[in-house]
Design a protein around this motif. Sequence first.
Motif, PDB file in Angstrom:
ATOM      1  N   ALA A   1       0.828  -1.205   0.000  1.00 16.30           N
ATOM      2  CA  ALA A   1       0.000   0.000   0.000  1.00 16.30           C
ATOM      3  C   ALA A   1       0.864   1.258   0.000  1.00 16.30           C
ATOM      4  CB  ALA A   1      -0.939  -0.016   1.205  1.00 16.30           C
ATOM      5  N   ARG A   2       1.941   1.249   0.752  1.00 18.57           N
ATOM      6  CA  ARG A   2       2.830   2.408   0.776  1.00 18.57           C
ATOM      7  C   ARG A   2       3.436   2.681  -0.597  1.00 18.57           C
ATOM      8  NH1 ARG A   2       4.397   0.414   5.926  1.00 18.57           N
ATOM      9  NH2 ARG A   2       6.141  -0.720   4.966  1.00 18.57           N
ATOM     10  N   ALA A   3       3.588   1.616  -1.390  1.00 18.17           N
ATOM     11  CA  ALA A   3       4.152   1.776  -2.729  1.00 18.17           C
ATOM     12  C   ALA A   3       3.117   2.245  -3.740  1.00 18.17           C
ATOM     13  CB  ALA A   3       4.777   0.458  -3.184  1.00 18.17           C
ATOM     14  N   GLY A   4       1.862   2.409  -3.303  1.00 22.55           N
ATOM     15  CA  GLY A   4       0.825   2.913  -4.201  1.00 22.55           C
ATOM     16  C   GLY A   4      -0.049   1.857  -4.831  1.00 22.55           C
ATOM     17  N   ALA A   5       0.081   0.600  -4.417  1.00 21.58           N
ATOM     18  CA  ALA A   5      -0.708  -0.484  -5.017  1.00 21.58           C
ATOM     19  C   ALA A   5      -2.095  -0.554  -4.399  1.00 21.58           C
ATOM     20  CB  ALA A   5       0.012  -1.817  -4.828  1.00 21.58           C
ATOM     21  N   ARG A   6      -3.055  -1.008  -5.215  1.00 21.21           N
ATOM     22  CA  ARG A   6      -4.390  -1.324  -4.708  1.00 21.21           C
ATOM     23  C   ARG A   6      -4.321  -2.732  -4.116  1.00 21.21           C
ATOM     24  NH1 ARG A   6      -7.747  -2.141  -8.802  1.00 21.21           N
ATOM     25  NH2 ARG A   6      -5.967  -2.421 -10.207  1.00 21.21           N
ATOM     26  N   VAL A   7      -4.671  -2.854  -2.836  1.00 23.98           N
ATOM     27  CA  VAL A   7      -4.422  -4.087  -2.087  1.00 23.98           C
ATOM     28  C   VAL A   7      -5.736  -4.655  -1.557  1.00 23.98           C
ATOM     29  CG1 VAL A   7      -3.236  -5.108  -0.100  1.00 23.98           C
ATOM     30  CG2 VAL A   7      -2.124  -3.279  -1.421  1.00 23.98           C
ATOM     31  N   ILE A   8      -5.877  -5.970  -1.678  1.00 24.42           N
ATOM     32  CA  ILE A   8      -6.924  -6.705  -0.970  1.00 24.42           C
ATOM     33  C   ILE A   8      -6.223  -7.652  -0.011  1.00 24.42           C
ATOM     34  CG2 ILE A   8      -8.796  -8.388  -1.142  1.00 24.42           C
ATOM     35  CD1 ILE A   8      -9.552  -7.229  -3.804  1.00 24.42           C
ATOM     36  N   LEU A   9      -6.612  -7.582   1.271  1.00 22.65           N
ATOM     37  CA  LEU A   9      -6.048  -8.429   2.311  1.00 22.65           C
ATOM     38  C   LEU A   9      -7.173  -9.283   2.881  1.00 22.65           C
ATOM     39  CD1 LEU A   9      -3.801  -9.222   4.386  1.00 22.65           C
ATOM     40  CD2 LEU A   9      -4.546  -7.264   5.753  1.00 22.65           C
ATOM     41  N   CYS A  10      -7.028 -10.609   2.806  1.00 24.29           N
ATOM     42  CA  CYS A  10      -8.090 -11.489   3.297  1.00 24.29           C
ATOM     43  C   CYS A  10      -7.540 -12.476   4.314  1.00 24.29           C
ATOM     44  CB  CYS A  10      -8.761 -12.239   2.148  1.00 24.29           C
ATOM     45  SG  CYS A  10      -7.745 -13.497   1.355  1.00 24.29           S
ATOM     46  N   ASP A  11      -8.399 -12.875   5.241  1.00 29.69           N
ATOM     47  CA  ASP A  11      -8.024 -13.858   6.250  1.00 29.69           C
ATOM     48  C   ASP A  11      -9.283 -14.586   6.678  1.00 29.69           C
ATOM     49  OD1 ASP A  11      -5.480 -14.305   8.326  1.00 29.69           O
ATOM     50  OD2 ASP A  11      -7.430 -14.851   9.167  1.00 29.69           O
TER      51      ASP A  11
ATOM     52  N   LEU B   1      -0.279  -4.529  16.463  1.00 33.42           N
ATOM     53  CA  LEU B   1      -1.351  -5.040  15.620  1.00 33.42           C
ATOM     54  C   LEU B   1      -2.453  -3.995  15.460  1.00 33.42           C
ATOM     55  CD1 LEU B   1      -2.819  -7.265  14.067  1.00 33.42           C
ATOM     56  CD2 LEU B   1      -3.590  -8.206  16.251  1.00 33.42           C
ATOM     57  N   ALA B   2      -2.862  -3.372  16.556  1.00 37.51           N
ATOM     58  CA  ALA B   2      -3.918  -2.367  16.488  1.00 37.51           C
ATOM     59  C   ALA B   2      -3.504  -1.200  15.602  1.00 37.51           C
ATOM     60  CB  ALA B   2      -4.266  -1.884  17.895  1.00 37.51           C
ATOM     61  N   ALA B   3      -2.243  -0.780  15.713  1.00 40.15           N
ATOM     62  CA  ALA B   3      -1.756   0.335  14.899  1.00 40.15           C
ATOM     63  C   ALA B   3      -1.729  -0.022  13.419  1.00 40.15           C
ATOM     64  CB  ALA B   3      -0.370   0.760  15.379  1.00 40.15           C
ATOM     65  N   GLN B   4      -1.284  -1.242  13.101  1.00 44.69           N
ATOM     66  CA  GLN B   4      -1.227  -1.664  11.702  1.00 44.69           C
ATOM     67  C   GLN B   4      -2.623  -1.719  11.086  1.00 44.69           C
ATOM     68  OE1 GLN B   4       2.050  -1.256  10.616  1.00 44.69           O
ATOM     69  NE2 GLN B   4       1.697  -3.098   9.430  1.00 44.69           N
ATOM     70  N   LEU B   5      -3.571  -2.311  11.815  1.00 42.53           N
ATOM     71  CA  LEU B   5      -4.928  -2.442  11.287  1.00 42.53           C
ATOM     72  C   LEU B   5      -5.577  -1.074  11.109  1.00 42.53           C
ATOM     73  CD1 LEU B   5      -6.226  -5.543  13.290  1.00 42.53           C
ATOM     74  CD2 LEU B   5      -5.541  -5.445  10.891  1.00 42.53           C
ATOM     75  N   SER B   6      -5.315  -0.169  12.023  1.00 42.31           N
ATOM     76  CA  SER B   6      -5.871   1.175  11.908  1.00 42.31           C
ATOM     77  C   SER B   6      -5.329   1.884  10.669  1.00 42.31           C
ATOM     78  CB  SER B   6      -5.542   1.982  13.171  1.00 42.31           C
ATOM     79  OG  SER B   6      -6.016   3.308  13.057  1.00 42.31           O
ATOM     80  N   ALA B   7      -4.030   1.746  10.440  1.00 44.17           N
ATOM     81  CA  ALA B   7      -3.428   2.393   9.270  1.00 44.17           C
ATOM     82  C   ALA B   7      -3.947   1.797   7.974  1.00 44.17           C
ATOM     83  CB  ALA B   7      -1.901   2.268   9.351  1.00 44.17           C
ATOM     84  N   LEU B   8      -4.077   0.488   7.920  1.00 41.54           N
ATOM     85  CA  LEU B   8      -4.579  -0.155   6.710  1.00 41.54           C
ATOM     86  C   LEU B   8      -6.029   0.208   6.462  1.00 41.54           C
ATOM     87  CD1 LEU B   8      -2.971  -3.717   7.078  1.00 41.54           C
ATOM     88  CD2 LEU B   8      -2.386  -1.998   5.375  1.00 41.54           C
ATOM     89  N   ALA B   9      -6.847   0.238   7.517  1.00 43.02           N
ATOM     90  CA  ALA B   9      -8.262   0.576   7.358  1.00 43.02           C
ATOM     91  C   ALA B   9      -8.447   2.000   6.861  1.00 43.02           C
ATOM     92  CB  ALA B   9      -8.999   0.362   8.678  1.00 43.02           C
ATOM     93  N   ALA B  10      -7.519   2.889   7.228  1.00 46.73           N
ATOM     94  CA  ALA B  10      -7.628   4.283   6.820  1.00 46.73           C
ATOM     95  C   ALA B  10      -7.122   4.525   5.403  1.00 46.73           C
ATOM     96  CB  ALA B  10      -6.846   5.170   7.798  1.00 46.73           C
ATOM     97  N   ASN B  11      -6.462   3.531   4.811  1.00 43.95           N
ATOM     98  CA  ASN B  11      -5.898   3.689   3.468  1.00 43.95           C
ATOM     99  C   ASN B  11      -6.971   3.359   2.431  1.00 43.95           C
ATOM    100  OD1 ASN B  11      -4.443   3.429   1.005  1.00 43.95           O
ATOM    101  ND2 ASN B  11      -2.586   2.991   2.157  1.00 43.95           N
TER     102      ASN B  11
ATOM    103  N   GLY C   1       5.708  -7.843  -0.045  1.00 46.82           N
ATOM    104  CA  GLY C   1       4.736  -6.839  -0.437  1.00 46.82           C
ATOM    105  C   GLY C   1       5.322  -5.772  -1.329  1.00 46.82           C
ATOM    106  N   ALA C   2       6.535  -5.316  -0.993  1.00 49.34           N
ATOM    107  CA  ALA C   2       7.199  -4.299  -1.800  1.00 49.34           C
ATOM    108  C   ALA C   2       7.517  -4.833  -3.194  1.00 49.34           C
ATOM    109  CB  ALA C   2       8.470  -3.825  -1.098  1.00 49.34           C
ATOM    110  N   ALA C   3       8.003  -6.063  -3.265  1.00 47.45           N
ATOM    111  CA  ALA C   3       8.326  -6.657  -4.567  1.00 47.45           C
ATOM    112  C   ALA C   3       7.064  -6.848  -5.401  1.00 47.45           C
ATOM    113  CB  ALA C   3       9.041  -7.990  -4.363  1.00 47.45           C
ATOM    114  N   ALA C   4       5.973  -7.279  -4.760  1.00 50.76           N
ATOM    115  CA  ALA C   4       4.721  -7.470  -5.486  1.00 50.76           C
ATOM    116  C   ALA C   4       4.208  -6.152  -6.043  1.00 50.76           C
ATOM    117  CB  ALA C   4       3.683  -8.105  -4.562  1.00 50.76           C
ATOM    118  N   ALA C   5       4.257  -5.099  -5.238  1.00 53.32           N
ATOM    119  CA  ALA C   5       3.801  -3.791  -5.704  1.00 53.32           C
ATOM    120  C   ALA C   5       4.671  -3.288  -6.850  1.00 53.32           C
ATOM    121  CB  ALA C   5       3.819  -2.801  -4.545  1.00 53.32           C
TER     122      ALA C   5
END
Length: 932
Positions: free
Chosen positions: A116-126, A155-165, A403-407
């Motif tokens: 996401a930081r590299a500008g890619a559109r990301v889907i994260l599933c679990d 974990l809480a910080a990561q999820l918050s940042a991803l949700a806001a992106n 993730g960086a390589a994929a983006a």
Amino acid sequence: MRDAGRETPNLRATQVELYEGLIAYSQNRWPSLAFDAGAINDFFAPFIPAGFYYKTFMWPRRAWHALYEPRIRAAAGLGKAPRQADPDTYANQFAHCDVLVVGAGPAGLAAAASAARAGARVILCDEQAEAGGSLLSEPASAGPGIEGRSAATWLAAQLSALAANPRVRILTRTTAFGYFPHNLLGLSERLTDHLARPVADAPRERQWQVRAREVVLATGSIERPLVFAGNDRPGILLAGAARTFLNRYGVLPGTRAVVVTAADEAYEAAFDLQRAGVFIACIADTRPAGALSERARAAGIPVLTEACVLGTHGRRRVSAVELARLGGGELSQRQTQPCDLVLMSGGFTPSVHLHSQSRGRLTWSAPLQAFIPGAAAERARSAGACRGVFALQEVLEDGAAAGAAAAREALDPARAGVDPGGGSGRIAPQPAPAAQSGFVGALPRTARTRGRAFVDFQNDVTAKDLALALREGFRSIEHVKRYTTTGMATDQGKTSNLNALGIVARSLGKTPPQVGLTSFRMPYTPVSFGSFAGLARGDLFDPIRRTPMYDWAAAQGAVFEDVGLWKRARYFPRTGEDLHAAVARECRAARGACGIFDASTLGKIEVVGPDAVTFMNRLYVNAWNSLAVGRCRYGVLLREDGFIFDDGVVARIEEQCFHVTTTTGGAPRVLAMMEDYLQTEWNELRVWLTSTTEQWAVIAVQGPQARAVLEGLVDVDISGAAFPHMSVVRGHICGVPMRLFRVSFTGEVGFEVNVPADYGAAVWEALWDRGRPLGMTAYGTETMHVLRAEKGYIIIGQDTDGTVTPDDAGLGWAIGKSKPDFVGKRSLARPAMSAPQRRQLVGLLTRDPQVVLEEGAQLMAEAGARAPTRPLGHVTSSYLSATLGRSIAMGLVAGGRARMGETLYVAGGRGEVAVEVTASVFYDPSGARIHG
């Protein structure tokens, strides 16, 4: 279950989210879990090993279906499917993204954040209800673990940042169940199963079909059970499960525990449980002493190294475990440890299911005693524990790098599509670092050890069953799997395969890679039928398609039939008429005056573009360069094996535009075939394909008075000289834009009026009003069949059977003789395709003109022939012709064209019928009537 219509058997209890009103009950027991009569099978276990019913229940033969199979299935405990209809709805959604990350553990979160930081559109599933993976099982009291923060805080910080992106979509309760070609992954999202009161009409599940430019597999690993005698008693569970119960849910799984391990992680479970007040009676480590064993002793926990398990005790719950030290082949320090909890860990098995489904290679890691991902076949890379990286900091770094390589690959401006060969080429996996060892196979046991050692807990497969399979002569791991059922069904080897592989390898004196590995079939975990069905249920399961003229036909009393998904008028009976009388009347009207027929269901595809001619030349057998604008040609389409696939009239509307018609049932598959070749074989061609089947209503006006009916309604010259047979012209009818075709499927003067579907009914009624004074009669598909058979015109799928070449069907004239290539051309050059005894389409006339042959009936060379005499062919079409006053038929006959005038015999319900082989054109063989 929620109610009678929402009852689901065979669920994993630890994976079902609780909600108010949930009804749960145990299965595979009778009459109750506390007193299960089926437990008597424990005493008969030595007599019912793997595969016993293959050899035992063979007599009497009829008893298998009536007695044996029902009893075995009942004892197997497969659960009961709900009897009431499923009241829920299921959704389906398609999505595209730059990077799809499967798994929201530490590696997946790091990969998603990096992409996401590299500008890619990301889907994260679990698949879990919460993102975090193994971090959710870390103790809340743990000190700084990630970037100076506790696991929970990070974990809480990561999820918050991803949700806001805005470029990131997070899908929890979503299982990636299958990996399909070209980076298409199937995801099953559970939407309401965890809710006490779901919103009315809200979908229960949503199936996603995601096409990703790059995929990061961060699917983690699964803790491996240990195989020892009595390892299936209640209270024996994986060490990681105990940590989850304790740290995630605050549940103590026991009060006095014994830990049996071949991996370091079990020590962390022991330390966590000890801090929570659980008495750790002993840690039995199969390995020599090490740093962790010394740390455990320092914490006051007894440790038995080089240990083995001799057995367990207890009925409804484990009560004790027998341990010993096995050094130099000698047993020592035998002890019985009372306990109500046994934790086991044989190491971790990377989850390589999706990587394997994508056709990626697997490699054996000796340090891990497990298979890990090798070279990828798709645009995918694995990260974290699923490729053997277990240390938390290394997992985070590995995920971020993936993730960086994929983006970077996904956003590469030079990137084209999702082909593995595109971009920078195939993605080689990073080497997995060395890691702690585990144990694969069955723990050592002595001759005096009693109790079954289970390998597959779902299918009740024991180590003894695997040994029996080898004694029976099975050597392939795939054969062993099927004989014993280990790793089958919903488990698909998640917990059992490696232990089974280790046992087989050790018995055969081979290494696990030499024995091989079974297939990881989808779905990864069970997916409901409703998720696959989506909206295709009830009326939408088999949607009814109606033409614009359906209401008119229904008002006229038409009898309809199903043709593909379409409702088509079969015939229009008048008072007192049956099928035969109505068809005879309709045939006479079409031949003598004029008939009107609804042909809207024919498939229609617009082929447009600068390379449209090249595309048509490569696809169809015909030559299309010479087809002038405003002219039509009968086209034949083959499969690659040279057999007829479809046919239809093709009109050249403009230099770069073809109007292609197909059979009613063949439209979807022809369009799919065209798209397949255009996208995968000839993607350099500038061609666009559009299905226009529903765009055009088609009205066929056939018969000697057809031209008189149309004159005055159309604004174009339709005289024979200006508008000859096999022509097409644009114009207007009753002021409505049209494409008018001069074609015939009856052998009479014929026109097909194509108008926008919205105007179809109005134009039909205008033609009807115009034609009634001229003797016009509406006719249906049954009459159409008779009329075309009188002229020897074929119907694909009726007069062909998938093994018929153009020459077999008498269509060799359609093949462009100077064409360098077309689909199926090479196959037609095979000697077998021109053998004189191939079955060829011919006409058949019965000696008794009133006897109508049965379609499908076999044709024999001699009277009275019986099996095993091989038939010469079969009847494909058979009708009673009112025009000819007799029955007619067509059939495929071996060497048919060389048998003209011969008499063959058809065995039927009325006895044997003699038939004469004739030409397939019964009416107007010169073709004069079609030109008017």
